[in-house]
Design a protein around this motif. Structure first.
Motif, PDB file in Angstrom:
ATOM      1  N   PRO A  36       0.812  -1.221   0.000  1.00  0.00           N
ATOM      2  CA  PRO A  36       0.000   0.000   0.000  1.00  0.00           C
ATOM      3  C   PRO A  36       0.844   1.270   0.000  1.00  0.00           C
ATOM      4  CG  PRO A  36      -0.777  -1.540   1.668  1.00  0.00           C
ATOM      5  CD  PRO A  36       0.475  -2.104   1.116  1.00  0.00           C
ATOM      6  N   PHE A  37       2.063   1.194   0.555  1.00  0.00           N
ATOM      7  CA  PHE A  37       2.896   2.402   0.631  1.00  0.00           C
ATOM      8  C   PHE A  37       3.832   2.537  -0.559  1.00  0.00           C
ATOM      9  CE2 PHE A  37       2.415   0.318   4.774  1.00  0.00           C
ATOM     10  CZ  PHE A  37       1.537   1.207   5.375  1.00  0.00           C
ATOM     11  N   THR A  39       3.231   2.267  -3.793  1.00  0.00           N
ATOM     12  CA  THR A  39       2.701   2.930  -4.995  1.00  0.00           C
ATOM     13  C   THR A  39       1.321   3.543  -4.712  1.00  0.00           C
ATOM     14  OG1 THR A  39       1.890   2.536  -7.211  1.00  0.00           O
ATOM     15  CG2 THR A  39       1.947   0.628  -5.787  1.00  0.00           C
ATOM     16  N   ASP A  40       0.996   4.541  -5.546  1.00  0.00           N
ATOM     17  CA  ASP A  40      -0.308   5.171  -5.363  1.00  0.00           C
ATOM     18  C   ASP A  40      -1.393   4.440  -6.143  1.00  0.00           C
ATOM     19  OD1 ASP A  40       0.791   6.980  -3.771  1.00  0.00           O
ATOM     20  OD2 ASP A  40       1.169   8.483  -5.358  1.00  0.00           O
ATOM     21  N   SER A  41      -0.970   3.711  -7.171  1.00  0.00           N
ATOM     22  CA  SER A  41      -1.989   3.121  -8.040  1.00  0.00           C
ATOM     23  C   SER A  41      -2.516   1.815  -7.448  1.00  0.00           C
ATOM     24  CB  SER A  41      -1.418   2.871  -9.424  1.00  0.00           C
ATOM     25  OG  SER A  41      -0.919   1.585  -9.517  1.00  0.00           O
ATOM     26  N   THR A  42      -3.808   1.640  -7.522  1.00  0.00           N
ATOM     27  CA  THR A  42      -4.435   0.409  -7.020  1.00  0.00           C
ATOM     28  C   THR A  42      -3.943  -0.776  -7.810  1.00  0.00           C
ATOM     29  OG1 THR A  42      -6.349   1.788  -6.715  1.00  0.00           O
ATOM     30  CG2 THR A  42      -6.677  -0.570  -6.364  1.00  0.00           C
ATOM     31  N   ARG A  43      -3.766  -0.546  -9.136  1.00  0.00           N
ATOM     32  CA  ARG A  43      -3.279  -1.633  -9.982  1.00  0.00           C
ATOM     33  C   ARG A  43      -1.893  -2.104  -9.526  1.00  0.00           C
ATOM     34  NH1 ARG A  43      -2.872  -1.019 -15.951  1.00  0.00           N
ATOM     35  NH2 ARG A  43      -4.887  -0.304 -16.623  1.00  0.00           N
ATOM     36  N   GLY A  44      -1.095  -1.076  -9.236  1.00  0.00           N
ATOM     37  CA  GLY A  44       0.261  -1.370  -8.763  1.00  0.00           C
ATOM     38  C   GLY A  44       0.234  -2.188  -7.484  1.00  0.00           C
ATOM     39  N   ARG A  45      -0.643  -1.761  -6.561  1.00  0.00           N
ATOM     40  CA  ARG A  45      -0.739  -2.499  -5.294  1.00  0.00           C
ATOM     41  C   ARG A  45      -1.162  -3.948  -5.543  1.00  0.00           C
ATOM     42  NH1 ARG A  45      -3.951   2.338  -2.525  1.00  0.00           N
ATOM     43  NH2 ARG A  45      -2.167   3.646  -2.056  1.00  0.00           N
ATOM     44  N   LEU A  46      -2.154  -4.104  -6.437  1.00  0.00           N
ATOM     45  CA  LEU A  46      -2.620  -5.456  -6.734  1.00  0.00           C
ATOM     46  C   LEU A  46      -1.498  -6.275  -7.370  1.00  0.00           C
ATOM     47  CD1 LEU A  46      -6.249  -4.839  -8.025  1.00  0.00           C
ATOM     48  CD2 LEU A  46      -5.506  -6.023  -5.937  1.00  0.00           C
ATOM     49  N   ALA A  47      -0.755  -5.618  -8.271  1.00  0.00           N
ATOM     50  CA  ALA A  47       0.349  -6.320  -8.943  1.00  0.00           C
ATOM     51  C   ALA A  47       1.393  -6.771  -7.922  1.00  0.00           C
ATOM     52  CB  ALA A  47       0.986  -5.404  -9.980  1.00  0.00           C
ATOM     53  N   LEU A  48       1.708  -5.882  -6.992  1.00  0.00           N
ATOM     54  CA  LEU A  48       2.696  -6.249  -5.956  1.00  0.00           C
ATOM     55  C   LEU A  48       2.188  -7.413  -5.114  1.00  0.00           C
ATOM     56  CD1 LEU A  48       4.059  -2.802  -4.728  1.00  0.00           C
ATOM     57  CD2 LEU A  48       5.310  -4.610  -5.908  1.00  0.00           C
ATOM     58  N   THR A  94       6.608  -0.574  -8.609  1.00  0.00           N
ATOM     59  CA  THR A  94       6.575   0.625  -7.761  1.00  0.00           C
ATOM     60  C   THR A  94       6.750   1.900  -8.595  1.00  0.00           C
ATOM     61  OG1 THR A  94       8.946   0.603  -7.393  1.00  0.00           O
ATOM     62  CG2 THR A  94       7.590  -0.564  -5.777  1.00  0.00           C
ATOM     63  N   GLY A  95       7.282   1.761  -9.810  1.00  0.00           N
ATOM     64  CA  GLY A  95       7.486   2.922 -10.661  1.00  0.00           C
ATOM     65  C   GLY A  95       8.712   3.729 -10.281  1.00  0.00           C
ATOM     66  N   ASP A  96       9.483   3.206  -9.334  1.00  0.00           N
ATOM     67  CA  ASP A  96      10.676   3.932  -8.877  1.00  0.00           C
ATOM     68  C   ASP A  96      11.886   3.006  -9.027  1.00  0.00           C
ATOM     69  OD1 ASP A  96      12.710   5.165  -7.564  1.00  0.00           O
ATOM     70  OD2 ASP A  96      11.776   5.112  -5.568  1.00  0.00           O
TER      71      ASP A  96
END
Ligand code: ADP
Length: 583
Positions: A36-37, A39-48, A94-96
């Protein structure tokens, strides 16, 4: 791909393997919790979360039913690579490009460094930044300059892991080696086996090239095992230890109890010494002790100029301690077993003796009683010949009885170490003739005499010497067929301090080689027990040897089974009593 020695130990290897899925799960859990911390994107969170789940699933699959224990090392390596891929994907999500998830690479990097040996230890340290660059670089901006830094850091981590594992491996090997020496000492191992294991342990902990163990027993030196030299030299050392110069090298160590080091062995033993010829340049010898007493030495040799460093010396000292314990307790165990065996044998013979004694004493006593009863009831009806025969029987049987009782008493006295000789003059020619007559009277066997032309005179205890020779002659009669000759030969004593020799020769059943020494033991009878045909207590020879030795002489035997025996009494012509000779 090679694994290190640390993991040759099955238990450690299994433990190590099981930690791989454990850490993978923990890593995945961390990703899931922190998603949850990250990435801001819900998709990203789901992917993680999906990635974390995939990692847990793989870890679960691998550790299911201990499958991880059976994985080949190649498979373990591939899993660690897959783990790196998952981390790279997590970083991408995470995009980072500099996401803290990148720290998770430390886990596979350290595992590989610890788990594998050789160049493979550093493979993940190199692969992780490449995988990271290849995957993350596809989607995000990765500064190319970061990668060399990552590579250096990962290599550093891998090196640290490898160093820790190396130390662990060494310690474990040393421990296993030491343990192997002690473990080997249980049961009843041979010195050669223990020494061999001790040398292997020493060479494995110190890393020298050759080794040997020397064991001392009084003046005797034995080299039960050697390693790292040619088989010919090894044979020379183990078979003829005293001739080997090892004896020269270890003597000071055994005598003084300290370590001796020869950095240039040739200087000490000469360039033509077999060890030097075999290429051993340096040698160190350390004492091996048991309960504070030096019982031998451990030798290690090197093919280069070397001295033991502190670490090697410490380790070898520990090997020596274990080896001393192992060799010492094995020898104590052997001695105890021997004593127990001897006691058992003595006990068995005493039992046999007790069974024998009643029979031996009863037979003449019963005959005496029977003859006395016959004389009392019908003496007036017997003619002179019959009477003479009966009196003769009475005499012979009571002689036999008193002889048996005399043996028992003498044995008790000898056992207490209180044999005293009544030394007086002896005319050997006369004595020998008389002894032959006694035996002829007792056994009805002719004794062929062989006497020197000149009389042999001397000093000794005539009664005891008679017991000796009459006993030998009676045995000769007992253990040879009636039609064969019994010989009694007297010789020696030509000069005043000479030795008088009396040989008793028979052509009877003879004595087996393995019994030759034992027949002089108390209660020992070759055909003792139920199969016994001849009478006797098994005390005669033990007493005979005792009496002869009390005169300062020897009693020996030579025999060929089936052909006969020769007993040889050798006493100094002028024997003096040897006081308080133990029995
Ligand atoms: P024993 O009273 O039983 O004869 P000894 O001590 O005199 O005891 O002898 C011990 C054993 O040695 C005998 O029982 C016999 O087995 C063996 N032995 C002694 N002398 C002879 C011999 N001349 N020939 C063969 N065996 C002999």
């Amino acid at each position: 791909m090679t694994t290190g020695a640390l993991f040759e130990d099955r238990h450690t290897d299994a433990r190590m393997r099981q930690t791989i899925p454990q850490f993978a799960r923990l890593g995945a859990l961390t990703v899931a919790v922190t998603a949850p911390f990250a990435t801001d994107s819900t998709r990203g969170r789901l992917a993680l979360a999906g990635l974390a789940l995939a990692a847990v699933a793989i870890a679960q699959l691998v550790s299911w039913r201990n499958r991880v224990d059976r994985l080949s090392h190649d498979a373990v390596f591939v899993l660690l690579l897959a783990y790196c891929v998952l981390i790279a994907l997590a970083v991408t999500v995470t995009g980072d490009a500099n996401s803290p998830y990148g720290l998770l690479y430390v886990i596979p990097t350290v595992f590989t460094a610890v788990f594998f040996t050789g160049w493979v230890r550093y493979a993940i340290a190199v692969a992780a930044p490449l995988i990271n660059y290849a995957i993350v670089g596809q989607f995000l901006d990765v500064a190319p300059g970061d990668q060399p830094i990552r590579l250096c850091l990962f290599l550093l981590v891998a090196h640290f892991g490898a160093a820790v594992a190396g130390t662990l491996r060494e310690a474990l090997r040393a421990n296993t080696a030491l343990h192997s020496v002690l473990e080997a000492s249980t049961g009843n191992p041979l010195d050669a086996d223990l020494a061999g294991i001790g040398i292997d342990a020493a060479l494995s902990v110190a890393g020298w090239d050759a080794g040997g163990v020397v064991v001392t027993e009084g003046d005797r030196i034995a080299i039960p095992a050697v390693r790292g030299i040619s088989p010919e030299l090894a044979r020379l050392y183990t078979e003829r230890p005293l001739e080997s110069a090892a004896a020269v090298i270890v003597r000071p160590v055994i005598g003084g109890g300290g370590t001796a080091e020869f950095e240039d062995l040739a200087e000490f033993v000469g360039a033509d010494h077999p060890l030097v010829v075999e290429g051993i340049v340096s040698l160190a010898a350390l004492p091996v002790a048991y309960h504070g007493a030096v019982i031998g030495a451990l030798l290690v040799g090197h093919r280069q100029h070397r001295r033991l460093d502190d670490r090697e010396r410490d380790r070898l000292v520990r090997v020596c301690e274990q080896l001393g314990l192992a060799l010492g307790s094995a020898s104590a165990y052997r001695q105890e077993t021997e004593v127990a065996e001897n006691l058992r044998e003595l006990n068995r013979r005493k039992d046999e003796f007790l069974a024998n004694i009643s029979h031996e004493l009863r037979t003449p006593a019963a005959t005496i009683k029977l003859v006395a009863a016959t004389l009392r009831s019908s003496a007036d009806r017997l003619d002179a010949d019959q009477l003479a025969e009966m009196y003769g029987t009475l005499e012979r049987r009571s002689d036999h009885l008193s002889e048996l009782i005399g043996d028992l008493l003498d044995e008790a006295v000898a056992d207490a170490g209180e044999t005293r000789l009544a030394i007086g003059p002896i005319d050997w020619n006369d004595a020998v003739r008389r002894w032959a007559e006694i035996v002829t009277l007792q056994t009805d066997r002719e004794v062929t005499l062989s006497l020197p032309p000149k009389p042999v005179t001397g000093a000794g205890d005539a009664v005891k010497l008679e017991r000796v020779v009459v006993n030998l002659l009676s045995n000769a009669a007992k253990f040879s067929p009636p039609e064969t000759a019994i010989e009694l030969r007297l010789s020696g004593g030509a000069n005043p301090d000479g030795i008088v020799e009396v040989a008793v020769v028979d052509h009877g059943i003879g004595i087996a080689a393995d019994q030759l020494d034992r027949i002089f033991d108390r209660f020992h009878q070759v055909d003792g027990g139920s199969t016994r045909v001849a009478g006797g207590f098994g005390l005669g020879l033990s007493l005979a040897r005792h009496f002869v030795e009390a005169h300062g002489g020897t009693l020996t035997v030579e025999s060929v089974p089936g052909e006969g025996s020769t007993f040889l009494v050798r006493v100094p012509r002028s024997a003096a009593s040897v006081p308080r000779l133990a029995g």
